[in-house]
Design an enzyme around this catalytic site. Structure first.
Site, PDB file in Angstrom:
ATOM      1  N   CYS A 352       0.843  -1.193   0.000  1.00 33.79           N
ATOM      2  CA  CYS A 352       0.000   0.000   0.000  1.00 33.79           C
ATOM      3  C   CYS A 352       0.880   1.246   0.000  1.00 33.79           C
ATOM      4  CB  CYS A 352      -0.930   0.009   1.216  1.00 33.79           C
ATOM      5  SG  CYS A 352      -1.983   1.475   1.308  1.00 33.79           S
ATOM      6  N   CYS A 355      -0.321   4.031   2.393  1.00 35.46           N
ATOM      7  CA  CYS A 355      -0.116   3.794   3.822  1.00 35.46           C
ATOM      8  C   CYS A 355       1.350   3.949   4.220  1.00 35.46           C
ATOM      9  CB  CYS A 355      -0.590   2.384   4.189  1.00 35.46           C
ATOM     10  SG  CYS A 355      -2.307   2.021   3.815  1.00 35.46           S
ATOM     11  N   ASP A 356       2.210   3.288   3.464  1.00 35.69           N
ATOM     12  CA  ASP A 356       3.599   3.135   3.897  1.00 35.69           C
ATOM     13  C   ASP A 356       4.590   4.036   3.160  1.00 35.69           C
ATOM     14  OD1 ASP A 356       2.566   1.188   5.541  1.00 35.69           O
ATOM     15  OD2 ASP A 356       2.976  -0.438   4.136  1.00 35.69           O
TER      16      ASP A 356
END
Length: 529
Positions: A352, A355-356
């Site tokens: 992701c 997200c990261d």
């Protein structure tokens, strides 16, 4: 002049929510001279101005700065945030305000009792990113626990605001939860899983009670497996037809909850997966649908004769029965399947970018995949990383032309075609690079990157139907133009089927077709039971 954190529309929405407060709430900040502190001060002051039940103080003494506590006046109940909980975490802030203010969390009584009975030294820190779609679920679950049991302390921390803490814990993926300074969990974790880690015996008892409850359910006219766009559309259509409808799944919203921007959902020029997921849930709840959350389906036992009851077996041991079943279990991200991938997952190997990605700001990264997802990931990461190398297995990119044109304008992106990723390498603690092979000349190469974001397509979630309905060589459910499967009374919908185009709007249409076909089946086939 900077844009205000609370515009007029948001203030009006918040004012409506704050009318639900039963208890007085104190917002108590611990600030420094940073810009983030000024923003927190502005945010909390603005919230306090919206309700007589909310007051604000900047005299906090928390260890982390800037941070704030939401406290129930004359009580030990509190929820903490370090940094600004905006972006995907803004709903977590609103929900925390309501719950601290006496609005009860929506948790079944057996779990409420289990939480109240937890004893021990519990101080949790949750590292989140405001661009993470999975983080709010985790933050909200822990916040609810701390409201129910004030002995449990929770502080949710925006990793971007506290790089020293991120470095200390070596955070490379979110959400990450630490209990008393030690790693508790990485990635999405629901309330049941949290309680199972904290109280195995109590969770086993609650689980047994849940199994008995599910086993006692009357048969459904239609049981829909999967809570993504296809499943939700099917549930709305069957409920509107007056059918007793069950909607079961592991995660409401499904795969779209991991999708950032959605620009091709017709009539909605721009939205986000998490927002669309919430709207789906709200819409389904307008109808008498029995929503069964946080449950994984293990297998289908078809009816012995046409018109009989199908039986759906759950991973927890429960069985549900239904005259018709709609399989709408969607798909999951495909993995590389190479050496080092499992070892360095969440430590450089990521799936992701939203997200990261922020944890690799200013660092070199790679993206595996040249379709829409891969190219979109490379475009997003180019704004953060020092350099992005896109590795495409085929001899050309397959993403939409508009995305390829955008990618070509980015000076810090390198595209490598005919690249087969071979191995993820690291130092035992984190990923430090990878090796890839040129599919044309067979030469092998190394790439020094701190992360690889895997975006190489999807795998259908069809294992629970193995040996029951016909599956394609790609393990998709084979369906006809009425979304019927090879088993009478069992239908398929969405990305798990042989439907050739995997799009949200197509999945919704597929769910509607399956629902109407199930209704037609029920009115034409006599009940064999």
């Amino acid at each position: 002049m900077s844009k205000p954190l609370l515009d007029a529309q948001l203030k009006e929405q918040l004012r409506g929510y704050l009318k639900l407060l039963k208890d007085d709430v104190l917002l108590e900040s611990t600030l420094d001279s940073s810009e983030a502190s000024q923003e927190i001060n502005s945010l909390l002051t603005g919230i306090a101005d919206l309700s007589d039940k909310v007051s604000y103080s900047d005299k906090g003494t928390a260890e982390l700065k800037p941070s704030f506590q939401i406290r129930r006046v004359n009580s030990d109940v509190q929820v903490g945030f370090a940094g600004l909980p905006l972006g995907h975490e803004f709903p977590s802030l609103v929900l925390a305000l309501l719950q601290v203010g006496g609005h009860p969390p929506k948790i079944p009584e057996p779990q409420l009792e289990q939480i109240r009975n937890l004893k021990g030294d519990y101080a949790f820190q949750i590292i989140f990113s405001m661009t993470c779609n999975n983080c709010p679920d985790v933050v909200q679950a822990f916040n609810a626990i701390s409201v129910i049991n004030p002995d449990i302390q929770v502080m949710s921390i925006d990793g971007a605001q506290f790089p020293e803490l991120v470095k200390k814990y070596d955070v490379r993926s979110v959400p990450q939860v630490f209990q008393n300074g030690k790693l508790f969990s990485v990635g999405r974790i629901d309330l049941s899983d949290i309680l199972a880690k904290l109280d195995k015996a109590g969770s086993a008892k609650v689980a047994q009670a849940r199994v008995a409850e599910l086993n006692a359910e009357k048969p459904y006219d239609t049981l829909i497996v999967g809570q993504g766009p296809a499943g939700c559309a099917a549930a709305i259509y069957t409920a509107r037809k007056g059918l007793r409808t069950g909607l079961i799944g592991e995660r409401f919203g499904g795969q779209i909850m991991d999708t950032a921007e959605i620009d091709n959902f017709i009539s909605v020029p721009k939205t986000e997966g998490a927002i669309l997921g919430r709207h789906l849930e709200e819409h389904v709840k307008d109808y008498p649908v029995d929503i069964i959350n946080d449950q994984r389906v293990d297998k289908l036992v078809p009816a012995v004769e046409k018109g009989g009851l199908h039986e759906v077996h759950l991973a927890n041991g429960a069985h549900l029965k239904a005259r018709t079943v709609i399989a709408a279990t969607g798909a999951r991200w495909r993995q590389l399947g190479i050496e080092g991938e499992d070892e360095y997952r969440t430590r450089g190997v990521a799936y992701c970018p939203h997200c990261d990605g922020p944890f690799f700001k200013g660092q070199p990264v790679a993206v595996a995949g040249g379709g829409n997802s891969g190219v979109e990931a490379a475009i997003d990461l180019a704004n953060l990383a020092s350099h992005v190398t896109l590795l495409q297995y085929d001899d050309k990119l397959t993403a939409d032309e508009v995305l390829q044109k955008k990618l070509a304008t980015l000076p810090n992106v390198t595209i490598v075609l005919n690249a087969a990723t071979q191995k993820i390498v690291g130092d035992g603690k984190k990923m430090t690079g990878l090796t890839w092979k040129d599919r044309k000349d067979g030469s092998e190469h190394t790439l020094d990157v701190n992360a690889i974001f895997v975006q190489i397509g999807l795998l259908p979630n069809s294992a629970w139907l193995e040996g029951t309905v016909d599956l394609s060589p790609a393990r998709e459910i084979v369906t006809n133009d009425r979304n019927e499967t090879s088993v009478p009374g069992v239908f398929g919908a969405g990305d798990v089927t042989t439907e050739p185009y995997k799009q949200i709007i197509i999945a919704m249409g597929s769910g509607a077709i399956a629902a109407l076909a199930a209704f037609d089946y029920l009115i034409r086939v006599p009940n064999a039971e």
